[in-house]
Design a protein around this motif. Sequence first.
Motif, PDB file in Angstrom:
ATOM      1  N   PRO A  32       0.649  -1.249   0.023  1.00  0.00           N
ATOM      2  CA  PRO A  32       0.017  -0.148   0.022  1.00  0.00           C
ATOM      3  C   PRO A  32       0.897   1.227  -0.054  1.00  0.00           C
ATOM      4  O   PRO A  32       2.154   1.309   0.684  1.00  0.00           O
ATOM      5  CB  PRO A  32      -0.775  -0.120   1.430  1.00  0.00           C
ATOM      6  CG  PRO A  32      -0.774  -1.740   1.600  1.00  0.00           C
ATOM      7  CD  PRO A  32       0.726  -2.036   1.254  1.00  0.00           C
ATOM      8  N   HIS A  33       0.314   2.506  -0.617  1.00  0.00           N
ATOM      9  CA  HIS A  33       1.014   3.458  -0.561  1.00  0.00           C
ATOM     10  C   HIS A  33       1.373   4.230   0.754  1.00  0.00           C
ATOM     11  O   HIS A  33       2.319   4.912   0.789  1.00  0.00           O
ATOM     12  CB  HIS A  33       0.349   4.587  -1.466  1.00  0.00           C
ATOM     13  CG  HIS A  33      -0.672   5.156  -1.279  1.00  0.00           C
ATOM     14  ND1 HIS A  33      -1.239   6.241  -0.601  1.00  0.00           N
ATOM     15  CD2 HIS A  33      -2.067   4.281  -1.000  1.00  0.00           C
ATOM     16  CE1 HIS A  33      -2.483   6.352  -0.147  1.00  0.00           C
ATOM     17  NE2 HIS A  33      -3.038   5.272  -0.392  1.00  0.00           N
ATOM     18  N   THR A  34       0.619   3.824   1.782  1.00  0.00           N
ATOM     19  CA  THR A  34       1.269   4.265   3.024  1.00  0.00           C
ATOM     20  C   THR A  34       2.214   3.985   3.548  1.00  0.00           C
ATOM     21  O   THR A  34       2.835   4.206   4.666  1.00  0.00           O
ATOM     22  CB  THR A  34      -0.089   3.807   3.964  1.00  0.00           C
ATOM     23  OG1 THR A  34      -0.347   2.771   4.267  1.00  0.00           O
ATOM     24  CG2 THR A  34      -1.414   4.644   3.602  1.00  0.00           C
ATOM     25  N   PHE A  35       2.991   2.930   2.865  1.00  0.00           N
ATOM     26  CA  PHE A  35       4.524   2.488   3.457  1.00  0.00           C
ATOM     27  C   PHE A  35       5.366   3.538   2.993  1.00  0.00           C
ATOM     28  O   PHE A  35       6.502   3.351   3.490  1.00  0.00           O
ATOM     29  CB  PHE A  35       4.521   1.161   3.058  1.00  0.00           C
ATOM     30  CG  PHE A  35       4.022   0.214   4.012  1.00  0.00           C
ATOM     31  CD1 PHE A  35       2.453  -0.225   3.841  1.00  0.00           C
ATOM     32  CD2 PHE A  35       4.426  -0.225   5.057  1.00  0.00           C
ATOM     33  CE1 PHE A  35       1.954  -1.580   4.611  1.00  0.00           C
ATOM     34  CE2 PHE A  35       3.976  -1.234   6.043  1.00  0.00           C
ATOM     35  CZ  PHE A  35       2.482  -1.828   5.320  1.00  0.00           C
TER      36      PHE A  35
ATOM     37  N   TRP B 178       4.993   9.168   3.404  1.00  0.00           N
ATOM     38  CA  TRP B 178       3.452   9.059   4.113  1.00  0.00           C
ATOM     39  C   TRP B 178       3.920   8.504   5.521  1.00  0.00           C
ATOM     40  O   TRP B 178       3.377   9.368   6.573  1.00  0.00           O
ATOM     41  CB  TRP B 178       2.720   7.899   3.452  1.00  0.00           C
ATOM     42  CG  TRP B 178       1.247   7.546   4.181  1.00  0.00           C
ATOM     43  CD1 TRP B 178       0.981   7.490   5.187  1.00  0.00           C
ATOM     44  CD2 TRP B 178       0.218   8.389   3.377  1.00  0.00           C
ATOM     45  NE1 TRP B 178      -0.352   7.425   5.173  1.00  0.00           N
ATOM     46  CE2 TRP B 178      -0.917   8.186   4.216  1.00  0.00           C
ATOM     47  CE3 TRP B 178       0.010   8.762   2.144  1.00  0.00           C
ATOM     48  CZ2 TRP B 178      -1.908   8.509   3.875  1.00  0.00           C
ATOM     49  CZ3 TRP B 178      -1.179   9.203   1.713  1.00  0.00           C
ATOM     50  CH2 TRP B 178      -2.401   9.097   2.730  1.00  0.00           C
TER      51      TRP B 178
ATOM     52  N   LYS C 267       4.805  11.768   7.723  1.00  0.00           N
ATOM     53  CA  LYS C 267       3.303  12.515   7.981  1.00  0.00           C
ATOM     54  C   LYS C 267       2.871  11.874   8.996  1.00  0.00           C
ATOM     55  O   LYS C 267       2.194  12.542   9.871  1.00  0.00           O
ATOM     56  CB  LYS C 267       2.716  12.491   6.759  1.00  0.00           C
ATOM     57  CG  LYS C 267       3.259  13.606   5.545  1.00  0.00           C
ATOM     58  CD  LYS C 267       2.145  14.168   4.933  1.00  0.00           C
ATOM     59  CE  LYS C 267       2.840  15.091   3.683  1.00  0.00           C
ATOM     60  NZ  LYS C 267       2.958  14.498   2.353  1.00  0.00           N
ATOM     61  N   GLN C 268       2.679  10.398   8.964  1.00  0.00           N
ATOM     62  CA  GLN C 268       1.946   9.723   9.970  1.00  0.00           C
ATOM     63  C   GLN C 268       2.610   9.591  11.070  1.00  0.00           C
ATOM     64  O   GLN C 268       1.826   9.934  12.364  1.00  0.00           O
ATOM     65  CB  GLN C 268       2.073   8.121   9.347  1.00  0.00           C
ATOM     66  CG  GLN C 268       1.152   7.371  10.261  1.00  0.00           C
ATOM     67  CD  GLN C 268       0.712   6.026   9.541  1.00  0.00           C
ATOM     68  OE1 GLN C 268       0.250   5.673   8.337  1.00  0.00           O
ATOM     69  NE2 GLN C 268       1.432   4.842  10.223  1.00  0.00           N
ATOM     70  N   LEU C 269       3.913   9.741  11.400  1.00  0.00           N
ATOM     71  CA  LEU C 269       4.607   9.743  12.761  1.00  0.00           C
ATOM     72  C   LEU C 269       4.395  11.263  13.509  1.00  0.00           C
ATOM     73  O   LEU C 269       4.110  11.233  14.457  1.00  0.00           O
ATOM     74  CB  LEU C 269       6.083   9.541  12.509  1.00  0.00           C
ATOM     75  CG  LEU C 269       6.543   8.086  12.050  1.00  0.00           C
ATOM     76  CD1 LEU C 269       8.065   7.946  12.066  1.00  0.00           C
ATOM     77  CD2 LEU C 269       6.253   7.392  13.349  1.00  0.00           C
TER      78      LEU C 269
ATOM     79  N   ARG D  46       1.675  13.163  12.582  1.00  0.00           N
ATOM     80  CA  ARG D  46       0.683  12.991  13.245  1.00  0.00           C
ATOM     81  C   ARG D  46       0.163  12.461  14.537  1.00  0.00           C
ATOM     82  O   ARG D  46      -0.576  12.836  15.420  1.00  0.00           O
ATOM     83  CB  ARG D  46      -0.492  12.581  12.120  1.00  0.00           C
ATOM     84  CG  ARG D  46      -1.716  12.625  12.374  1.00  0.00           C
ATOM     85  CD  ARG D  46      -2.850  12.580  10.910  1.00  0.00           C
ATOM     86  NE  ARG D  46      -4.270  12.616  11.289  1.00  0.00           N
ATOM     87  CZ  ARG D  46      -4.879  11.444  11.575  1.00  0.00           C
ATOM     88  NH1 ARG D  46      -4.366  10.084  11.616  1.00  0.00           N
ATOM     89  NH2 ARG D  46      -6.100  11.361  11.810  1.00  0.00           N
ATOM     90  N   MET D  47       0.925  11.222  14.706  1.00  0.00           N
ATOM     91  CA  MET D  47       0.861  10.530  15.910  1.00  0.00           C
ATOM     92  C   MET D  47       1.302  11.491  16.949  1.00  0.00           C
ATOM     93  O   MET D  47       0.765  11.462  17.981  1.00  0.00           O
ATOM     94  CB  MET D  47       1.659   9.197  15.809  1.00  0.00           C
ATOM     95  CG  MET D  47       0.983   8.179  15.113  1.00  0.00           C
ATOM     96  SD  MET D  47       2.156   6.848  14.525  1.00  0.00           S
ATOM     97  CE  MET D  47       2.047   5.919  16.128  1.00  0.00           C
TER      98      MET D  47
ATOM     99  N   MET E 228      -1.061  13.973  17.819  1.00  0.00           N
ATOM    100  CA  MET E 228      -2.141  13.476  18.357  1.00  0.00           C
ATOM    101  C   MET E 228      -2.023  13.027  19.741  1.00  0.00           C
ATOM    102  O   MET E 228      -2.864  12.580  20.364  1.00  0.00           O
ATOM    103  CB  MET E 228      -3.001  12.379  17.842  1.00  0.00           C
ATOM    104  CG  MET E 228      -3.628  12.971  16.551  1.00  0.00           C
ATOM    105  SD  MET E 228      -3.849  11.539  15.310  1.00  0.00           S
ATOM    106  CE  MET E 228      -5.339  10.833  15.953  1.00  0.00           C
TER     107      MET E 228
ATOM    108  N   ILE F 163      -0.398  10.319  20.582  1.00  0.00           N
ATOM    109  CA  ILE F 163      -0.644   8.732  20.880  1.00  0.00           C
ATOM    110  C   ILE F 163       0.376   8.340  21.910  1.00  0.00           C
ATOM    111  O   ILE F 163       1.662   8.362  22.077  1.00  0.00           O
ATOM    112  CB  ILE F 163      -0.359   8.277  19.645  1.00  0.00           C
ATOM    113  CG1 ILE F 163      -1.286   8.834  18.374  1.00  0.00           C
ATOM    114  CG2 ILE F 163      -0.652   6.755  19.805  1.00  0.00           C
ATOM    115  CD1 ILE F 163      -2.700   8.258  18.396  1.00  0.00           C
TER     116      ILE F 163
ATOM    117  N   PHE G  88       4.570   6.205  22.916  1.00  0.00           N
ATOM    118  CA  PHE G  88       4.980   7.106  21.820  1.00  0.00           C
ATOM    119  C   PHE G  88       5.556   8.221  22.157  1.00  0.00           C
ATOM    120  O   PHE G  88       6.572   8.715  22.000  1.00  0.00           O
ATOM    121  CB  PHE G  88       4.060   6.613  20.680  1.00  0.00           C
ATOM    122  CG  PHE G  88       4.708   7.100  19.216  1.00  0.00           C
ATOM    123  CD1 PHE G  88       4.201   8.236  18.598  1.00  0.00           C
ATOM    124  CD2 PHE G  88       5.765   6.326  18.703  1.00  0.00           C
ATOM    125  CE1 PHE G  88       4.697   8.571  17.557  1.00  0.00           C
ATOM    126  CE2 PHE G  88       6.366   6.885  17.587  1.00  0.00           C
ATOM    127  CZ  PHE G  88       5.750   8.010  16.755  1.00  0.00           C
TER     128      PHE G  88
END
Lengths: 171, 230
Positions: A133-136, A140, A143-145, A147-148, A151, A153, A159
């Motif tokens: 998947p393109h999320t890997f 991405w 950006k995911q980290l 965002r975590m 938020m 997390i 984390f």
Amino acid sequence: MLRLVSGLVSRRLTPVCVGGARAASHAHDVSPSVDMSKPMYWDRTDVPLPDKRFKDELSAGDKSLKEKEKGSWKHLSNDEKIALYRLSFHQTYAEMHRPSSEWKTVLGGVFIFLGFTGLVVIWQNIYVYPPRPHTFEPEWQQKQLQRMLDMRINPVEGFAAKWDYEKGQWK
Amino acid sequence: MAHPSQLGFQDAASPVMEELLHFHDHALMIVFLISTLVLYIIVAMVTTKLTNMFLLDSQEIEIIWTILPAIILILIALPSLRILYLMDEINNPHLTVKAIGHQWYWSYEYTDYQEIAFDSYMVPTQDLAPGQFRLLEVDHRMVVPTEAPVRVLVTAEDVLHSWAVPSLGVKMDAVPGRLNQTAFIASRPGVFYGQCSEICGAKHSFMPIVVEAVPLKYFQDWSTLMLEDA
């Protein structure tokens, strides 16, 4: 005590076929039949004293050595003591405990199977799995980290707890 | 949600989950102690040159290795039962939410005062905004106020599902024709993810649960918004 030992031993080592006379009728036996009703010799560390001595027929020299043994052992030379031991026993403890090369075979077999498994995994990765998947992709994931962290997390121990928000870096 | 190369539980977001974490630490410590002891004994037995075939009985050690495991089991059972009863305590919820499992999405209903009802579908991978979490994000989250006991009534419309949010320490099966009750208190604000925990068909892995805990004021704003939208 000796009777207990031999009783235990004979109960444990149950023979495939008892009695030499019956050997002929069991020609399909996997192993040659052993008559366990007579005294036996063995080399074992857990039952150290066998039923009988190793060497059955004693030469004249052996017999005279045995006579000398009846006297004081201080008169025996080292070689004589060793010869007496070899009359009574087949192997020394050192010989019983000698290392074998079995471990090399085992380790080799394990590595062969691991290697084969590795080949299977590589083949799987090429011919079986669908595209990732393109999320890997790294952008991405970054950006995911972020965002975590935004938020918060797992802010207690997990984390976000490991991120220093003031300095903007990992603790 | 879980973070990369995580080994243990997610951080607790409710008091019950905190208790569960501590109990797990306690039980795992006991397990590690026993395993280390057994591993040591195995290694010692395998590597020794000494042999003794004639040990027939020994009352003392038999008594010890009967009584000691019984004591260890009691030491595990007492905290375990404590948490079990703690989870069942009367909690006077401030809010009741109904979580209904469908194939393959959840729907939530807030019917205490007025009717707020909406479906919660997973965001498909190709529709994710950059940085969103694959297979975890939903279009409408279940919003609850922080520090408020919340009662969740879980049921299903078709097949078995299970409503689970690990960081809140909550899991309750969604059984068609049955209302199961569970409760939690979100001790801190945040977004808490979970996934359907009972096999329910082709997209069982694609119906996540997202609970968003916000201070009461923001919850009130949200519910006003939801009512206007309806």
